[in-house]
Structure formats: structure tokens, C-alpha cells
Write a protein that holds these residues in place. Structure first.
Motif, mmCIF file in Angstrom:
data_model
loop_
_atom_site.group_PDB
_atom_site.id
_atom_site.type_symbol
_atom_site.label_atom_id
_atom_site.label_comp_id
_atom_site.label_asym_id
_atom_site.label_seq_id
_atom_site.Cartn_x
_atom_site.Cartn_y
_atom_site.Cartn_z
ATOM 1 N N GLY A 1 0.993 -1.051 0.030
ATOM 2 C CA GLY A 1 0.010 -0.011 0.158
ATOM 3 C C GLY A 1 0.841 1.345 0.182
ATOM 4 N N SER A 2 2.225 1.196 0.073
ATOM 5 C CA SER A 2 2.931 2.256 0.065
ATOM 6 C C SER A 2 4.227 2.196 -0.744
ATOM 7 N N THR A 3 4.810 3.217 -1.345
ATOM 8 C CA THR A 3 5.981 3.036 -2.144
ATOM 9 C C THR A 3 7.102 3.817 -1.437
ATOM 10 N N THR A 4 8.495 3.258 -1.417
ATOM 11 C CA THR A 4 9.235 3.853 -0.818
ATOM 12 C C THR A 4 10.352 3.852 -1.758
ATOM 13 N N VAL A 5 11.055 5.183 -1.771
ATOM 14 C CA VAL A 5 12.062 5.564 -2.520
ATOM 15 C C VAL A 5 13.458 5.286 -2.225
ATOM 16 N N PRO A 6 14.071 4.588 -2.703
ATOM 17 C CA PRO A 6 15.462 3.961 -2.335
ATOM 18 C C PRO A 6 16.384 5.050 -2.061
ATOM 19 N N ALA A 7 17.113 4.902 -1.225
ATOM 20 C CA ALA A 7 18.265 5.937 -0.866
ATOM 21 C C ALA A 7 19.153 6.198 -2.173
ATOM 22 N N PRO A 8 19.664 7.463 -2.323
ATOM 23 C CA PRO A 8 20.641 7.364 -3.640
ATOM 24 C C PRO A 8 22.140 6.691 -3.351
ATOM 25 N N GLN A 9 22.685 6.163 -4.169
ATOM 26 C CA GLN A 9 23.766 5.792 -4.329
ATOM 27 C C GLN A 9 24.848 6.825 -4.573
ATOM 28 N N PHE A 10 26.037 6.750 -3.730
ATOM 29 C CA PHE A 10 27.070 7.793 -4.157
ATOM 30 C C PHE A 10 28.445 7.178 -3.586
ATOM 31 N N THR A 11 29.365 7.769 -4.125
ATOM 32 C CA THR A 11 30.901 7.416 -3.636
ATOM 33 C C THR A 11 31.814 8.473 -3.107
#
Length: 678
Positions: A541-551
């Protein structure tokens, strides 16, 4: 009974100190008066008693007033001493010093200010102390003395640091002693004072040797002169007896005729020379007896004993260092049996006794501590950017439209219908022309997309009445000049032959992947056959945006240096990386400036050398205008926009090595054996 006249006293002005003192006296006297009143009320005397004690009461009252006046005078004196005063500044009350003292203090203070402007802080401090001594209560003199004391301490510490970099320990010790004398609470001055004091040279720890136990000669520790001419057998006897060694000559030893003269030598130096000249070998039988045989390969294998020794370094050494040292021993002493025990950290050698003695002498030279070098690196970077934009932006595109057609579109639009419906519901008259004019006037704010809402010009007539939009014309006059100066000063201390690393800066995150939420009713998901209900059931019932990937990227200075000393000459192998962020970005990603330097240089102790330098100059010009018109000399300048961008960058890196500690010992001569059995 106290009697007398109280004359009319002259009223003196109340100073702040006097006012404060009187307030203190009143605060002290008020509770005393209240306590006396309570006691009098509890024990009221009779009229007779009152008459009898009248004189005593008046005497006590006069004594109490005198005591309160003394207390007030003492408080005034103490407060006047505590309050700030000055005979120099008019904003302070006078200190009341004598005229001669004020004159002397004023002259010393002026001299102190003059010497301070000349940067002679020591002389200025001495003059300020004279002024403060003449008038101790003067606040200005006291402040000047404290300020100059801090300046002298700072100058002494700075001079001491510079002397330490130049290896001038005597001057540095004097400067740090002066700083610690003036500011004994200064922790840095005390620490640097301890660093500059002469320290006893560290005792070199010799290599630990495990010997297999073989017979060794113990000759007398004396030096002798020899001059002989005759048979070699007699000289061998004479040479051995001179050092307390009994020489037994084997039968068959070849006799040689000698003529020899040797001056000032001991057994260790003279025995190899005698063996070579007489072509014999000294074979130890015990500590004071030796057998002399002919020097042949057969006798070497038969009589010379091979000993086994393990050499342990005084400090833990790496496997690479042990392997390098083993290779050096194998080449220098012509060894066959030499191994490295990595687990025990030792070098195992199998060789004759004389070779072992030479190896032990050779390894003792590596027991001394390695010299140290202070690397002073200065990085100067200047960046200047200039942007100029001058001119007018003329319109380059026009829109032609039919006015009747655009009015028809407005009359059939949904917004027009809503306005008509609201007017009819309110019972008002509907005027189509008025509604169209209102939509044209406020259409841009209402979301109407029509060329009629913008300025336009008309041409034609009737059904062919048309319009052409008139775009806006803008003028730009701007100058942007930015200049950046960056100075990095790094000091790195390293041992000779050891790698030293230095990293300074920060870790900057750079986004490599970024996610966003997508609707299940989008065209892409619809084409894939994914419905909103299916997506909701899958995600709960909900959508979660993944955390951005970074270096993380290292920003700053990275220095790697390996110094090697050759007397006063310093050879430096260095690798340097300098990374910084650019002001501009590409696709919201930062641009990084990366400068790498690598090389080997040689310079003298304390001599600065430029190891890298760069000058980068970039200029860009652009023009925006109407084709054909922009090239006209006068008209083109007025109807075009020109921009100029200049970028100038200069980088220079200066390195100065300072020898902080060195090992200067007298060279040792090692007499290598002529041959060894294999």
C-alpha cells in the motif's frame, strides 16, 4: 561628657568612590541601629536611670560616629585604589601620583609606543615597565605592559620555530627561554623549550649475536712497531711474542726472506698483513697459542673452522630489509651460506672466524638511529576569473496568427463556458465581447495559452486580419571579477629511507545513482501490464524511494615522500596529488581539478627548491545577435550581446628540506679476508 561646637562645614562634591563608600557604611550601620533600638525597647530605663546614663550614652554615640567615619575613610581608600585611573587618558580619574613620577612615566610610555611602531618589542616592553613602575596604579601603563609582553612572547616563539627549522638549536633555546620566562603558563612555549634543549645522543644498540662457540685468540691490546730483515720463521715468532701469542710453526712451512717495516699496529691489523707477506695462516689452538701453516686451499679446508652465527637487529626490521641486508653481505664478503629467518627476524651466516668478525663490524654500523628530515612544503595557488556581458538581446523569432481564429478558440474554451454559466446563474447579462476582453487582459494569470495575451501588431483586414507577436528586448550590462588565493603550508617529518605519508582535506560525496517514485498508472507501467492495485499489493500500500547511491572522493592534498641523506645533500622521492572542486558542474555533477606530481630531486639542507609550477590561461568570447545585422559596425553593436570570459590560474609548489637529526660517526675500516673456503 563631650561638648563643643560643630561649625558649618563646607560641602564637598560626592565622587563615585565616596558615594559607594557611604552606601557601604550605611548598609553596615543600619542593622546596628536596629539592633540597638530593639535592645532599648526591651529594657526601658526609669527616669532616674535615664538621667544617670545621659553622659555615658552621649559619649558612646560620639565614639560610634567616629568609628563609622573611620570605616568610611578606610572603605573610600580601598575603593579608590581598586578603581581604574590614569594620568594619560582623560576619561579616567587621576591617579594622584607625584608630578615627577607622572612626567617620568609619560616619557617612558611615549618611548614604548615609538619602539612598538618600529617593531622593537623588547625595548618597548622595557619602557612600558618603567612607566608602570613610576605610576603603578595607572591602567593604561598596565595594559601596555601586558600587551607588549604578549607580543614579545609571540615574536620569541616565532623566531625559535624558524631557528629550529634551520637546525640552530642555540638560538632557538634562547628564544624559547625568553618566551617561557615572560609567559610561564604558555604550554606551547614550554613544550618547544623542551624540544630545543640538547639531548644526549641515543646509544646505538648493537646487533645481538648468537655464536656457535669456537676457539679465539686473545692477544694483548697494545700497538707495536716492527722493523725486520731476515727469515720469515723468526719474524713470525717475534710478531707473536710481541702480542703474547705463542707461535708453533708446522713442519714444511716455506721460508721466505723478508724485509719489512710496520708502524703503530695491533694484532687485528697486523696479523692479516703478516699472513699475506709470509703466505701462511694463523690457526688458533687456544687463547694464547697459534699454529702456523702454509696458505693453501687444502690447509684452509683442513684447519680453518667454519662458525655459525645468528645476527639479530637492534630494532624490528621488515622482511624486505633483512633480505636486502643478506644480499649485501653475500656480495661484499663472498658468502655462500647466508639465510634469512623471517620468523625470528635474524640473519644466519656460516663463514670462517675472520669473516664473521668483519661481518660483525660491518653490521655495527647499522645500529645507529636513522637521521631525520623535516620537509617544509608551501603551495601557492592563485585563481582569477573575469566575466563581462554587454549588449542587447534582440528578438530572433516571431509568431504570426489569425485574430479571428484565436478569438474563436477563446469563445469555445472551457474557461469561457464556466464564466458564462456563472453569470447566467447569477442572473446577469452575458456580454461576449466583455468576457473575451477580460480573458485577453488576464489570460496569462488564468492559464490561457493564446498569442492574444502577449503584445502583438496587426495587419490585413476582414477575415484575413492577422497579428504578429512583438517579443521583448532586454539589455545586459554586467561585470563579474572573482579572485581566489590559496596558500597551504605543510610540514612533514620523516626518517632517511622511510616512506612518510600526509593526507589533508575532506571526503566529498558524489551521487552516482538516484531513484524517484513512479505512478502505477503511468504509460510505461500500463504498457507493461502493471496495475495500481497490483503495485499497491506488492508494496503493502505504500511506495518507498530507495536512498541514492554515491561514492566518496578525496578532496585536498596527498603527499608521499621518501628522503635519503648523503651528508648535507638530501635526495627526495615524492608523489603529490592536489584535488579541488571546480565552481561549475555538468549534469549536476561536480567537476574536480586533479593535479598529480611525481619525481626525484636533490637539494642541500635548508635550500628551497621549486618542484612544480603551472600557469593556465583561458579566454572565451561569444556574440548573440541577428544574422547579417550583427556584422554592421554600429547597428550590430546595438542589436547584439557580447560576452567575454577570462580564467587565469597559477600554481607553484616550493619544498625545503631541513636536517633535524643526523648521525655523524667516524668511518670504520674493515679488512676483508683474502679468500674463504666454499
Amino acid at each position: 561628657m563631650v561638648s563643643g561646637k560643630i561649625g558649618r562645614m563646607r560641602r564637598a562634591p560626592l565622587t563615585p568612590a565616596l558615594t559607594l563608600a557611604l552606601a557601604c557604611v550605611l548598609c553596615v550601620a543600619a542593622p546596628l541601629r536596629a539592633q540597638d533600638a530593639a535592645q532599648n525597647k526591651s529594657a526601658e530605663p526609669t527616669p532616674a536611670q535615664s538621667t544617670a546614663h545621659t553622659d555615658v550614652t552621649q559619649s558612646d554615640a560620639a565614639h560610634g560616629v567616629a568609628s563609622q567615619i573611620d570605616v568610611a575613610q578606610t572603605a573610600i581608600t580601598n575603593l579608590s585604589d581598586a578603581l581604574p585611573c590614569s594620568d594619560v587618558e582623560k576619561g579616567f580619574p587621576a591617579c594622584g601620583a607625584l608630578r615627577e613620577a607622572r612626567k617620568k612615566a609619560r616619557e617612558a610610555y611615549r618611548r614604548a609606543m615609538r619602539l612598538e611602531r618600529q617593531h622593537d618589542y623588547e625595548g618597548a616592553l622595557q619602557a612600558a615597565r618603567e612607566a608602570h613602575t613610576a605610576v603603578p596604579r595607572d591602567t593604561i601603563y598596565l595594559s601596555a605592559e601586558k600587551t607588549l609582553t604578549e607580543k614579545v612572547v609571540s615574536a620569541s616563539i616565532k623566531a625559535g620555530d624558524q631557528a629550529m627549522l634551520k637546525s640552530d638549536a642555540t638560538t632557538a633555546l634562547k628564544d624559547f627561554q625568553r618566551a617561557a620566562e615572560l609567559a610561564p603558563e604558555n604550554v606551547y612555549a614550554l613544550q618547544r623549550l623542551g624540544d630545543s634543549q640538547p639531548r644526549p645522543a641515543p646509544k646505538a644498540r648493537a646487533w645481538h649475536v648468537e655464536d656457535g662457540g669456537e676457539v679465539r685468540l686473545q692477544p694483548l691490546a697494545i700497538r707495536k712497531d716492527f722493523e725486520y730483515r731476515g727469515a720469515s720463521s723468526s719474524f713470525l715468532q717475534q710478531f707473536g711474542s710481541a702480542f703474547g701469542i705463542s707461535v708453533l710453526i708446522q713442519e714444511g712451512v716455506i721460508q721466505h726472506s723478508l724485509r719489512i717495516k710496520l708502524d703503530d699496529l695491533d694484532w687485528e691489523t697486523g696479523a692479516p698483513i703478516v699472513e699475506q707477506m709470509c703466505k701462511v695462516l694463523f690457526i688458533p689452538l687456544d687463547e694464547h697459542q697459534a699454529l702456523v701453516v702454509n696458505d693453501t686451499d687444502e690447509n684452509r679446508r683442513a684447519y680453518m673452522r667454519m662458525s655459525l652465527r645468528s645476527f639479530y637487529p637492534p630494532a624490528p626490521a621488515s622482511l624486505q630489509e633483512l633480505n636486502d641486508l643478506s644480499t649485501a653481505l653475500r656480495v661484499l664478503f663472498d658468502l655462500r651460506f647466508v639465510n634469512t629467518n623471517a620468523k625470528a627476524g635474524a640473519i644466519i651466516v656460516r663463514a670462517p672466524q675472520k669473516t664473521m668478525d668483519a661481518i660483525a663490524t660491518f653490521l655495527d654500523g647499522f645500529s645507529e638511529p636513522l637521521p631525520e628530515v623535516m620537509l617544509d612544503v608551501q603551495i601557492y595557488q592563485i585563481s582569477q576569473q573575469f566575466n563581462r556581458q554587454i549588449g542587447t538581446t534582440a528578438p530572433t523569432s516571431f509568431t504570426v496568427f489569425n485574430i479571428a481564429s484565436e478569438l474563436s478558440k477563446l469563445a469555445t474554451s472551457a474557461l469561457y463556458g464556466q464564466i458564462v454559466s456563472q453569470l447566467e446563474a447569477a442572473g446577469q447579462t452575458v456580454n461576449e465581447a466583455t468576457i473575451l476582453l477580460a480573458l485577453i487582459a488576464d489570460g496569462s494569470s488564468l492559464g490561457v495559452n493564446s498569442p492574444l495575451t502577449s503584445p502583438f501588431a496587426t495587419f490585413g483586414g476582414g477575415l484575413t486580419l492577422s497579428g504578429v507577436t512583438i517579443p521583448s528586448v532586454s539589455a545586459e550590462f554586467s561585470d563579474v571579477n572573482s579572485q581566489t588565493r590559496q596558500v597551504d603550508h605543510v610540514q612533514l617529518r620523516a626518517q632517511s629511507g622511510k616512506v612518510a605519508n600526509f593526507k589533508f582535506g575532506e571526503r566529498y560525496p558524489v551521487v552516482t545513482a538516484q531513484y524517484s517514485a513512479a505512478s502505477a498508472t503511468s504509460s510505461l507501467l500500463a504498457k507493461l501490464g502493471v496495475s495500481a492495485a497490483a503495485l499497491a499489493g506488492f508494496t503493502g500500500g505504500s511506495t518507498t524511494v530507495p536512498a541514492p547511491q554515491f561514492t566518496y572522493e578525496d578532496i585536498g592534498l596527498v603527499l608521499k615522500a621518501t628522503p635519503r641523506l648523503h651528508g648535507e645533500l638530501v635526495t627526495l622521492e615524492y608523489e603529490m596529488t592536489l584535488r579541488s572542486l571546480e565552481e561549475t558542474t555538468v549534469n549536476n555533477l561536480p567537476i574536480m581539478n586533479n593535479r598529480d606530481m611525481k619525481g626525484v630531486i636533490s637539494t642541500l639542507n635548508g635550500q628551497p627548491i621549486v618542484i612544480a609550477g603551472m600557469v593556465d590561461s583561458e579566454q572565451m568570447k561569444s556574440m548573440t545577435g541577428i544574422p547579417g545585422v550583427s556584422s554592421v559596425p554600429v547597428l550590430g553593436d546595438s542589436l547584439s550581446s557580447k560576452s567575454v570570459s577570462k580564467t587565469y590560474t597559477e600554481l607553484m609548489i616550493i619544498l625545503t628540506p631541513y636536517l633535524t637529526s643526523s648521525t655523524k660517526t667516524q668511518g670504520t675500516y674493515i679488512l676483508l679476508p683474502q679468500a674463504s673456503p666454499k
